[in-house]
Design a protein around this motif. Structure first.
Motif, mmCIF file in Angstrom:
data_model
loop_
_atom_site.group_PDB
_atom_site.id
_atom_site.type_symbol
_atom_site.label_atom_id
_atom_site.label_comp_id
_atom_site.label_asym_id
_atom_site.label_seq_id
_atom_site.Cartn_x
_atom_site.Cartn_y
_atom_site.Cartn_z
ATOM 1 N N GLY A 35 0.830 -1.196 0.000
ATOM 2 C CA GLY A 35 0.000 0.000 0.000
ATOM 3 C C GLY A 35 0.865 1.246 0.000
ATOM 4 N N GLY A 36 0.327 2.368 -0.511
ATOM 5 C CA GLY A 36 1.142 3.542 -0.727
ATOM 6 C C GLY A 36 1.078 4.608 0.339
ATOM 7 N N VAL A 37 0.351 4.386 1.436
ATOM 8 C CA VAL A 37 0.212 5.429 2.458
ATOM 9 C C VAL A 37 1.539 5.730 3.130
ATOM 10 C CG1 VAL A 37 -0.938 6.046 4.620
ATOM 11 C CG2 VAL A 37 -2.193 4.809 2.855
ATOM 12 N N SER A 38 2.324 4.689 3.403
ATOM 13 C CA SER A 38 3.599 4.855 4.099
ATOM 14 C C SER A 38 4.530 3.721 3.680
ATOM 15 C CB SER A 38 3.380 4.848 5.619
ATOM 16 O OG SER A 38 4.602 4.900 6.319
ATOM 17 N N ILE A 39 5.537 4.042 2.866
ATOM 18 C CA ILE A 39 6.482 3.036 2.366
ATOM 19 C C ILE A 39 7.901 3.500 2.680
ATOM 20 C CG2 ILE A 39 7.348 1.777 0.371
ATOM 21 C CD1 ILE A 39 4.733 2.382 -1.056
ATOM 22 N N LEU A 40 8.630 2.706 3.419
ATOM 23 C CA LEU A 40 10.053 2.965 3.637
ATOM 24 C C LEU A 40 10.838 1.903 2.876
ATOM 25 C CD1 LEU A 40 12.370 4.503 5.022
ATOM 26 C CD2 LEU A 40 12.199 2.854 6.907
ATOM 27 N N ALA A 41 11.717 2.341 1.982
ATOM 28 C CA ALA A 41 12.504 1.413 1.168
ATOM 29 C C ALA A 41 13.951 1.862 1.115
ATOM 30 C CB ALA A 41 11.930 1.318 -0.249
ATOM 31 N N LYS A 42 14.837 0.901 1.003
ATOM 32 C CA LYS A 42 16.234 1.226 0.769
ATOM 33 C C LYS A 42 16.360 1.854 -0.616
ATOM 34 C CE LYS A 42 17.892 -2.677 3.546
ATOM 35 N NZ LYS A 42 18.597 -3.986 3.537
ATOM 36 N N ALA A 43 17.181 2.861 -0.733
ATOM 37 C CA ALA A 43 17.353 3.526 -2.028
ATOM 38 C C ALA A 43 17.863 2.559 -3.086
ATOM 39 C CB ALA A 43 18.307 4.712 -1.879
ATOM 40 N N GLU A 44 18.565 1.534 -2.649
ATOM 41 C CA GLU A 44 19.094 0.536 -3.578
ATOM 42 C C GLU A 44 17.976 -0.142 -4.364
ATOM 43 O OE1 GLU A 44 21.657 -3.657 -3.432
ATOM 44 O OE2 GLU A 44 21.013 -2.662 -1.597
ATOM 45 N N VAL A 45 16.790 -0.277 -3.755
ATOM 46 C CA VAL A 45 15.659 -0.911 -4.439
ATOM 47 C C VAL A 45 15.349 -0.169 -5.733
ATOM 48 C CG1 VAL A 45 13.196 -1.437 -4.264
ATOM 49 C CG2 VAL A 45 14.688 -1.802 -2.284
ATOM 50 N N PHE A 46 15.346 1.146 -5.689
ATOM 51 C CA PHE A 46 15.020 1.942 -6.869
ATOM 52 C C PHE A 46 16.223 2.076 -7.793
ATOM 53 C CE2 PHE A 46 12.214 3.433 -3.429
ATOM 54 C CZ PHE A 46 10.992 3.111 -3.997
ATOM 55 N N ARG A 47 17.418 2.124 -7.230
ATOM 56 C CA ARG A 47 18.597 2.235 -8.086
ATOM 57 C C ARG A 47 18.779 0.990 -8.945
ATOM 58 N NH1 ARG A 47 21.356 4.737 -3.316
ATOM 59 N NH2 ARG A 47 21.281 6.978 -3.717
ATOM 60 N N ARG A 48 18.306 -0.129 -8.469
ATOM 61 C CA ARG A 48 18.428 -1.371 -9.245
ATOM 62 C C ARG A 48 17.274 -1.564 -10.220
ATOM 63 N NH1 ARG A 48 19.792 -6.127 -5.107
ATOM 64 N NH2 ARG A 48 19.173 -7.308 -6.940
ATOM 65 N N GLY A 49 16.343 -0.589 -10.264
ATOM 66 C CA GLY A 49 15.346 -0.620 -11.333
ATOM 67 C C GLY A 49 13.906 -0.774 -10.917
#
Length: 488
Positions: A408-422
């Motif tokens: 769900g999109g209300v509150s998402i904490l992710a490591k930046a690496e998740v997005f850097r890898r695509g």
């Protein structure tokens, strides 16, 4: 490290029987090399002197022999702005690694030694890990906004209430597709300037005093009269002194972006939650999220925290709490509930997009067209998935974890690496999902792990549906007629 590369290698000679070879007579007269050799050398020397060595300069040497250009350094140059960025990749899986550091001895020891137009980033230091605040890891807080002028005081209150060091947080807002007359962009600019100049708290306190007689914190709707009294007290206590030490501390950086994506769906509860428009709406939201992420993410960010504007109650240590699970998980999701009026009960689950996959849902997907988007919580899509919201126990251990597939999109904490890898928020149908739920599916397929915290709860504002508003109108009429609400 081997700096010189042999570009040509001699082929192994085949065995030869020299007895079978016979000398061949030359058809030309013997060339007298002893006489012409000195002449050729004189010509070459003459050309070099005339041209001044221009075409024989050492600057044209093979770059493979330069110590400053190793395979672990990437140069990106923007010729229009005449700026250069140097990115150093210290990933352990890199094909070429620095073994003893001697190859990079030319790098400055201090960032102050660099020109203003040159920046060096060690991406190995931008990986989300536990004890992030102690290690001064930077967080990128991303908040999409649309037609939410009245919600901004509440949003900034929750931002100020975050106990993670504000100097380690960069904030990026995206204002998009607001209707004519909406002042979200103007008010956002006003509040952001006041926050960074430490003038926001008195401004918000003045706002709160103006709306106290009409509602609380961002709304003047009648439904607040029917909210549970204990919840209203929690909200007021959360935004009242004493504040934590860094409450009014400015954030490291605030960026405001404005871009429209053609979103014409209304912002009312019934408009946004109609099953017929969910697929279109989710794909447009995916586009906006990806756009904001692409312009705001920097090499020095270790974490990305997505946050909705209409969160009402959230623990101040939400970042530190979820970062505790970074050792085994890459994406962390809290539970999201809402406090409905007393005539609907005191608590309700809100976010049904965080779930554990089921066999029934996988079978359902096989019966759908490729472009169909499954929408959770609607009778048209019986998935029988286990929702994070329904696993909640008010008295449960907040440290309990379940592995999720949908997000769900209300509150998402992710490591930046998740997005850097695509990984991103698909603005198209991905495995019969879109936006945040598709982000969960994509991340799982890429090998990332998603942690759901069923007993760690944040509270979304209550948004009355059309039926709720009609019920409230009936009760208000009875109040005026009988002096108090009578259900008979």
């Amino acid at each position: 490290m081997q700096h010189f590369i042999w570009r040509f290698r001699s082929k192994p000679r085949l065995p030869i029987d020299y007895g079978d070879l016979k000398p061949k007579k030359s058809n030309f007269k013997q060339f007298k090399w002893r006489k012409i050799g000195p002449i050729l050398c004189a010509i070459i020397l003459f050309v070099y002197i005339i041209l001044g060595g221009k075409y024989f300069s050492s600057s044209e040497a093979d770059p493979a022999g330069s110590k400053s250009k190793t395979d672990s350094v990437t140069f990106r140059e923007n010729m229009g702005q005449k700026s250069t960025q140097v990115l150093i990749n210290n990933n352990q899986n890199a094909e070429v690694q620095l073994k003893n550091g001697n190859e990079m001895s030319d790098l400055p020891k201090n960032e102050d030694d660099l020109p203003d137009s040159v920046h060096i980033y060690d991406l190995g230091k931008s990986q989300g890990k536990i004890k992030a605040e102690q290690n001064e890891q930077r967080v990128l807080l991303l908040i999409p906004l649309r037609n939410c002028e009245n919600m901004l005081p509440l949003m900034f209150r929750n931002m100020m209430n975050m106990t993670y060091d504000h100097s380690l947080i960069d904030v990026a807002f995206l204002v998009s597709d607001c209707t004519k007359g909406d002042r979200t962009l103007e008010m956002l600019y006003k509040y952001s300037i006041a926050l960074q100049e430490k003038e926001l708290l008195p401004m918000l306190e003045e706002h709160d005093n103006r709306v106290t007689s009409k509602g609380f914190y961002g709304t003047t709707d009648l439904y607040t009269r029917y909210m549970p009294e204990d919840y209203i007290k929690k909200v007021k206590n959360a935004f009242s002194p004493p504040y934590h030490e860094g409450y009014t501390k400015p954030f490291h950086n605030i960026e405001i972006y404005q871009k429209d994506f053609g979103q014409s769906i209304g912002q009312g509860f019934s408009d946004r939650h109609d099953v017929k428009i969910q697929g279109i709406r989710r794909k447009l939201m995916g586009r906006s999220r990806n756009w904001l992420l692409s312009v705001a993410l920097r090499p020095y960010h270790s974490w990305v925290y997505w946050r909705d504007v209409d969160i009402e109650l959230c623990p101040g240590d939400v970042l530190q709490f979820m970062m505790k699970f970074a050792k085994n998980f890459d994406i962390m999701i809290p539970n999201v509930w809402r406090p409905p009026p007393t005539f609907l009960g005191n608590e309700q689950p809100y976010d049904l997009n965080s779930w554990i996959e089921s066999d029934e849902a996988l079978k359902l997907a096989k019966t759908l067209d490729e472009d169909d988007v499954i929408v959770e919580g609607y009778a048209e899509y019986p998935t029988w998935r286990a929702h994070l919201a329904y696993i909640r126990d008010p008295n449960g251990n907040p440290n309990e974890i379940v592995s999720l597939d949908g997000v769900g999109g209300v509150s998402i904490l992710a490591k930046a690496e998740v997005f850097r890898r695509g990984a991103n928020f698909p603005a198209f149908t991905f495995l019969n999902h879109a936006e945040t739920e598709a982000f969960g599916k994509m991340s799982k397929q890429m090998g990332f792990k998603i942690a759901g915290l069923p007993h760690y709860t944040i509270w979304h504002i209550y948004e009355p549906s059309q039926e709720d508003l009609q019920k409230i109108s009936q009760m208000e009429r009875k109040k005026r007629r009988f002096g108090k609400y009578n259900d008979n």
